[in-house]
Design a protein around this motif. Structure first.
Motif, PDB file in Angstrom:
ATOM      1  N   ALA A 263       0.834  -1.209   0.000  1.00 31.42           N
ATOM      2  CA  ALA A 263       0.000   0.000   0.000  1.00 31.42           C
ATOM      3  C   ALA A 263       0.863   1.252   0.000  1.00 31.42           C
ATOM      4  CB  ALA A 263      -0.926  -0.004   1.215  1.00 31.42           C
ATOM      5  N   LEU A 264       1.927   1.239   0.802  1.00 31.88           N
ATOM      6  CA  LEU A 264       2.809   2.407   0.901  1.00 31.88           C
ATOM      7  C   LEU A 264       3.551   2.650  -0.404  1.00 31.88           C
ATOM      8  CD1 LEU A 264       4.045   4.657   2.536  1.00 31.88           C
ATOM      9  CD2 LEU A 264       5.654   3.010   3.530  1.00 31.88           C
ATOM     10  N   SER A 265       4.005   1.585  -1.050  1.00 35.55           N
ATOM     11  CA  SER A 265       4.706   1.732  -2.331  1.00 35.55           C
ATOM     12  C   SER A 265       3.802   2.404  -3.362  1.00 35.55           C
ATOM     13  CB  SER A 265       5.163   0.360  -2.850  1.00 35.55           C
ATOM     14  OG  SER A 265       6.148  -0.195  -2.022  1.00 35.55           O
ATOM     15  N   PHE A 266       2.529   1.994  -3.390  1.00 38.58           N
ATOM     16  CA  PHE A 266       1.601   2.604  -4.333  1.00 38.58           C
ATOM     17  C   PHE A 266       1.394   4.078  -4.010  1.00 38.58           C
ATOM     18  CE2 PHE A 266      -2.553   4.048  -5.676  1.00 38.58           C
ATOM     19  CZ  PHE A 266      -2.595   3.646  -6.992  1.00 38.58           C
ATOM     20  N   ALA A 267       1.169   4.378  -2.728  1.00 42.14           N
ATOM     21  CA  ALA A 267       0.918   5.766  -2.326  1.00 42.14           C
ATOM     22  C   ALA A 267       2.114   6.652  -2.658  1.00 42.14           C
ATOM     23  CB  ALA A 267       0.594   5.824  -0.836  1.00 42.14           C
ATOM     24  N   LEU A 268       3.314   6.182  -2.400  1.00 39.59           N
ATOM     25  CA  LEU A 268       4.513   6.978  -2.673  1.00 39.59           C
ATOM     26  C   LEU A 268       4.693   7.223  -4.169  1.00 39.59           C
ATOM     27  CD1 LEU A 268       7.024   5.393  -0.134  1.00 39.59           C
ATOM     28  CD2 LEU A 268       6.070   7.701  -0.055  1.00 39.59           C
ATOM     29  N   ALA A 269       4.247   6.255  -4.982  1.00 34.50           N
ATOM     30  CA  ALA A 269       4.375   6.416  -6.436  1.00 34.50           C
ATOM     31  C   ALA A 269       3.464   7.513  -6.979  1.00 34.50           C
ATOM     32  CB  ALA A 269       4.063   5.089  -7.122  1.00 34.50           C
ATOM     33  N   GLN A 270       2.496   7.957  -6.174  1.00 31.61           N
ATOM     34  CA  GLN A 270       1.559   9.003  -6.624  1.00 31.61           C
ATOM     35  C   GLN A 270       2.045  10.411  -6.272  1.00 31.61           C
ATOM     36  OE1 GLN A 270      -0.667   7.341  -8.466  1.00 31.61           O
ATOM     37  NE2 GLN A 270       0.388   5.568  -7.549  1.00 31.61           N
ATOM     38  N   VAL A 271       3.160  10.510  -5.544  1.00 33.12           N
ATOM     39  CA  VAL A 271       3.668  11.828  -5.142  1.00 33.12           C
ATOM     40  C   VAL A 271       3.918  12.684  -6.384  1.00 33.12           C
ATOM     41  CG1 VAL A 271       5.602  13.055  -4.088  1.00 33.12           C
ATOM     42  CG2 VAL A 271       4.655  11.024  -2.976  1.00 33.12           C
ATOM     43  N   GLY A 272       3.443  13.907  -6.326  1.00 35.78           N
ATOM     44  CA  GLY A 272       3.590  14.826  -7.451  1.00 35.78           C
ATOM     45  C   GLY A 272       2.328  14.967  -8.280  1.00 35.78           C
ATOM     46  N   LYS A 273       1.382  14.014  -8.128  1.00 37.99           N
ATOM     47  CA  LYS A 273       0.131  14.120  -8.864  1.00 37.99           C
ATOM     48  C   LYS A 273      -0.777  15.169  -8.217  1.00 37.99           C
ATOM     49  CE  LYS A 273      -0.046   9.462 -10.846  1.00 37.99           C
ATOM     50  NZ  LYS A 273      -0.844   8.220 -10.999  1.00 37.99           N
ATOM     51  N   SER A 274      -1.824  15.511  -8.916  1.00 43.29           N
ATOM     52  CA  SER A 274      -2.726  16.569  -8.462  1.00 43.29           C
ATOM     53  C   SER A 274      -3.719  16.065  -7.425  1.00 43.29           C
ATOM     54  CB  SER A 274      -3.511  17.138  -9.647  1.00 43.29           C
ATOM     55  OG  SER A 274      -2.646  17.692 -10.613  1.00 43.29           O
ATOM     56  N   ASP A 286      -8.257  12.447  -3.974  1.00 45.84           N
ATOM     57  CA  ASP A 286      -8.426  13.207  -2.738  1.00 45.84           C
ATOM     58  C   ASP A 286      -7.775  12.384  -1.630  1.00 45.84           C
ATOM     59  OD1 ASP A 286     -10.220  11.197  -1.995  1.00 45.84           O
ATOM     60  OD2 ASP A 286     -12.004  12.418  -2.286  1.00 45.84           O
ATOM     61  N   CYS A 287      -7.754  12.900  -0.408  1.00 42.08           N
ATOM     62  CA  CYS A 287      -6.959  12.252   0.643  1.00 42.08           C
ATOM     63  C   CYS A 287      -7.428  10.839   0.946  1.00 42.08           C
ATOM     64  CB  CYS A 287      -6.936  13.114   1.904  1.00 42.08           C
ATOM     65  SG  CYS A 287      -8.540  13.330   2.732  1.00 42.08           S
ATOM     66  N   SER A 288      -8.721  10.653   1.160  1.00 38.44           N
ATOM     67  CA  SER A 288      -9.220   9.316   1.498  1.00 38.44           C
ATOM     68  C   SER A 288      -9.257   8.413   0.276  1.00 38.44           C
ATOM     69  CB  SER A 288     -10.608   9.415   2.138  1.00 38.44           C
ATOM     70  OG  SER A 288     -11.515  10.085   1.283  1.00 38.44           O
ATOM     71  N   GLY A 289      -9.436   9.008  -0.900  1.00 42.80           N
ATOM     72  CA  GLY A 289      -9.421   8.226  -2.133  1.00 42.80           C
ATOM     73  C   GLY A 289      -8.065   7.576  -2.357  1.00 42.80           C
ATOM     74  N   LEU A 290      -6.988   8.314  -2.061  1.00 40.24           N
ATOM     75  CA  LEU A 290      -5.633   7.770  -2.207  1.00 40.24           C
ATOM     76  C   LEU A 290      -5.424   6.600  -1.254  1.00 40.24           C
ATOM     77  CD1 LEU A 290      -2.783   7.837  -3.364  1.00 40.24           C
ATOM     78  CD2 LEU A 290      -2.212   9.604  -1.669  1.00 40.24           C
ATOM     79  N   MET A 291      -5.880   6.755  -0.012  1.00 37.25           N
ATOM     80  CA  MET A 291      -5.724   5.686   0.975  1.00 37.25           C
ATOM     81  C   MET A 291      -6.544   4.456   0.584  1.00 37.25           C
ATOM     82  SD  MET A 291      -3.629   7.140   3.038  1.00 37.25           S
ATOM     83  CE  MET A 291      -3.017   8.060   1.603  1.00 37.25           C
ATOM     84  N   MET A 292      -7.762   4.667   0.117  1.00 40.25           N
ATOM     85  CA  MET A 292      -8.632   3.568  -0.268  1.00 40.25           C
ATOM     86  C   MET A 292      -8.040   2.769  -1.424  1.00 40.25           C
ATOM     87  SD  MET A 292     -12.592   3.683  -1.655  1.00 40.25           S
ATOM     88  CE  MET A 292     -12.069   4.279  -3.281  1.00 40.25           C
ATOM     89  N   VAL A 293      -7.557   3.471  -2.444  1.00 35.15           N
ATOM     90  CA  VAL A 293      -7.002   2.791  -3.609  1.00 35.15           C
ATOM     91  C   VAL A 293      -5.687   2.104  -3.258  1.00 35.15           C
ATOM     92  CG1 VAL A 293      -6.098   3.118  -5.942  1.00 35.15           C
ATOM     93  CG2 VAL A 293      -8.158   4.332  -5.226  1.00 35.15           C
ATOM     94  N   ALA A 294      -4.825   2.777  -2.466  1.00 32.02           N
ATOM     95  CA  ALA A 294      -3.531   2.195  -2.101  1.00 32.02           C
ATOM     96  C   ALA A 294      -3.718   0.880  -1.344  1.00 32.02           C
ATOM     97  CB  ALA A 294      -2.736   3.185  -1.261  1.00 32.02           C
ATOM     98  N   TRP A 295      -4.601   0.889  -0.361  1.00 31.79           N
ATOM     99  CA  TRP A 295      -4.838  -0.335   0.396  1.00 31.79           C
ATOM    100  C   TRP A 295      -5.619  -1.351  -0.429  1.00 31.79           C
ATOM    101  CZ3 TRP A 295      -2.879  -2.772   4.370  1.00 31.79           C
ATOM    102  CH2 TRP A 295      -2.080  -2.049   5.282  1.00 31.79           C
ATOM    103  N   GLY A 296      -6.438  -0.871  -1.363  1.00 33.75           N
ATOM    104  CA  GLY A 296      -7.137  -1.778  -2.267  1.00 33.75           C
ATOM    105  C   GLY A 296      -6.159  -2.562  -3.125  1.00 33.75           C
ATOM    106  N   LYS A 297      -5.080  -1.909  -3.551  1.00 30.21           N
ATOM    107  CA  LYS A 297      -4.037  -2.584  -4.328  1.00 30.21           C
ATOM    108  C   LYS A 297      -3.382  -3.691  -3.507  1.00 30.21           C
ATOM    109  CE  LYS A 297      -4.246   0.057  -8.044  1.00 30.21           C
ATOM    110  NZ  LYS A 297      -4.607  -0.468  -9.386  1.00 30.21           N
ATOM    111  N   ALA A 298      -3.420  -3.533  -2.180  1.00 27.78           N
ATOM    112  CA  ALA A 298      -2.829  -4.532  -1.291  1.00 27.78           C
ATOM    113  C   ALA A 298      -3.851  -5.594  -0.870  1.00 27.78           C
ATOM    114  CB  ALA A 298      -2.251  -3.847  -0.052  1.00 27.78           C
ATOM    115  N   GLY A 299      -5.062  -5.515  -1.433  1.00 27.88           N
ATOM    116  CA  GLY A 299      -6.072  -6.515  -1.133  1.00 27.88           C
ATOM    117  C   GLY A 299      -6.922  -6.232   0.083  1.00 27.88           C
ATOM    118  N   VAL A 300      -6.891  -4.994   0.571  1.00 26.72           N
ATOM    119  CA  VAL A 300      -7.682  -4.626   1.755  1.00 26.72           C
ATOM    120  C   VAL A 300      -8.702  -3.562   1.351  1.00 26.72           C
ATOM    121  CG1 VAL A 300      -7.630  -3.675   4.088  1.00 26.72           C
ATOM    122  CG2 VAL A 300      -5.761  -5.141   3.288  1.00 26.72           C
TER     123      VAL A 300
END
Length: 373
Positions: A263-274, A286-300
């Motif tokens: 999840a963290l690897s995905f979130a860090l890869a988004q740094v610099g986006k709008s 948006d803030c919660s959208g990033l967290m939801m998608v990042a953890w979703g990539k990790a299967g949660v």
């Protein structure tokens, strides 16, 4: 001569007294000026840099609240649109079912007519073409068979379901319109906040802007040191010189579960986006959208809003923070980011600064942390 000497002596004494008075007056004025300059009651001019820093912090908190409300409205809107689609499908199926039942009842009425030799009450009700009259007149039907009674009761139930479905569609339409209006207002208000933040910065000189960044960076470093000491963690990189931005650390060396690392690897890869209002990627979040998608990539699977994510996770103390934990901010929980380590976190900050890495502050805004996976 004596008279002249005496006059000269008197005149000299008068002159010396005049000079003394003048010196005393000047000295008094100086002393008074000195006292006035160090008067403890006097107020210094407000520091424009500190004023700007405080106002920007207020605007960020206000914007975060609007962002959370916008996300909640979007979530309600998405659900209402899905409900509407489902209701529309149900309406089509229910309309076809009721129409088929009406035809079947018509055939029963025809049989009733042919076997009874006349136009019965059932026949008149069914063939009237007025379902309302049919249903209201059911209590008066005395000469129908048991089978017909059962069919009429089924028809009544299905007709009621059809009416309920139509009402639900109307309610869905109303909800959708209300949420769209609410989102539009929030977005308009937020743009005013963004413009005010820009105006705050525009009023500063280039030198003052640089000093503002220096103070913010110094405060961030002090806060990071406090957080690291509380959590027993290690530093995850130093700020970029003159920018107050943290270098992106390598999450693989920071600890935490494999899912958290993913999840963290995905979130860090988004740094610099709008930052995108209601965004869930891939071009912005948006803030919660990033967290939801990042953890979703990790299967949660995470809820959609920051407040719901806060309620769903397992509480974590500052001393136990690990990479991948979510950190929450502002009373009411209106902002969320993901902890990296070393007192830093990645988050979709706001439309002004986008997705970036910041330092976790232990004063004021920070509300708590949660763990998933």
């Amino acid at each position: 001569m004596e008279h002249r000497y005496g006059g000269s002596q008197v005149s000299g004494r008068a002159s010396r007294r005049g000079r003394s008075v003048a010196v005393a007056a000047i000295t008094g004025a100086i002393l008074l000026g000195t006292v006035a300059s160090v008067d403890p009651g006097a107020q210094a001019a407000p520091d424009p840099i500190n004023q700007a820093k405080a106002r920007l912090a207020q605007l960020d908190e206000q914007t975060a609240k609007m962002q959370e409300s916008y996300t909640e409205a979007q979530d309600v809107l998405d659900k209402a649109q899905k409900d509407l689609e489902r209701s529309q499908k149900d309406l089509k199926a229910q309309s076809e079912k009721v129409s088929a039942m009406r035809k079947a009842l018509g055939r029963v009425a025809l049989s009733d007519y042919q076997s009874g030799g006349g136009v019965s009450t059932t026949t008149r009700l069914v063939t009237s073409g007025d379902p309302g009259r049919l249903l209201s007149g059911l209590a008066t039907v005395q000469n129908v068979s048991e089978r017909t009674t059962s069919q009429l009761q089924d028809f009544q139930a299905e007709q009621a379901r059809l009416k309920s479905t139509k009402s639900q569609i109307e309610a869905d339409h109303a909800t959708i319109q209300a949420q769209r209006d609410h989102k539009a207002k929030l977005l308009a208000d937020a743009k005013k906040k963004e413009q005010e933040a820009k105006s705050v910065l525009d009023r500063l000189t280039a030198q003052q802007k640089a000093e503002l960044e220096r103070r913010q960076a110094a405060e961030a470093l002090a806060s990071a040191g406090d957080t690291v000491s509380r959590s027993g963690g290690r530093s995850a990189g130093q700020p970029n010189a003159g920018q107050g931005q943290a270098l992106i650390p390598s999450p693989s060396s920071q600890g935490g579960s494999s899912r958290a690392q993913s999840a963290l690897s995905f979130a860090l890869a988004q740094v610099g986006k709008s930052y995108v209002w209601g965004g869930t990627g891939p071009n912005g979040y948006d803030c919660s959208g990033l967290m939801m998608v990042a953890w979703g990539k990790a299967g949660v699977s995470l809820p959609r809003t920051a407040a719901a994510q806060y309620a769903a996770g397992t509480p974590v103390s500052v001393s136990d923070l690990q990479p991948g934990d979510l950190v929450f901010f502002y009373p009411g929980i209106t902002h969320v980011g993901m902890y990296i380590g070393g007192g830093k976190y990645v988050h979709a900050s706001n439309p002004r600064t986008g997705i970036k890495i910041s330092v976790l502050s232990q004063h004021g805004a920070f509300q708590g942390a949660r763990r998933f996976g």
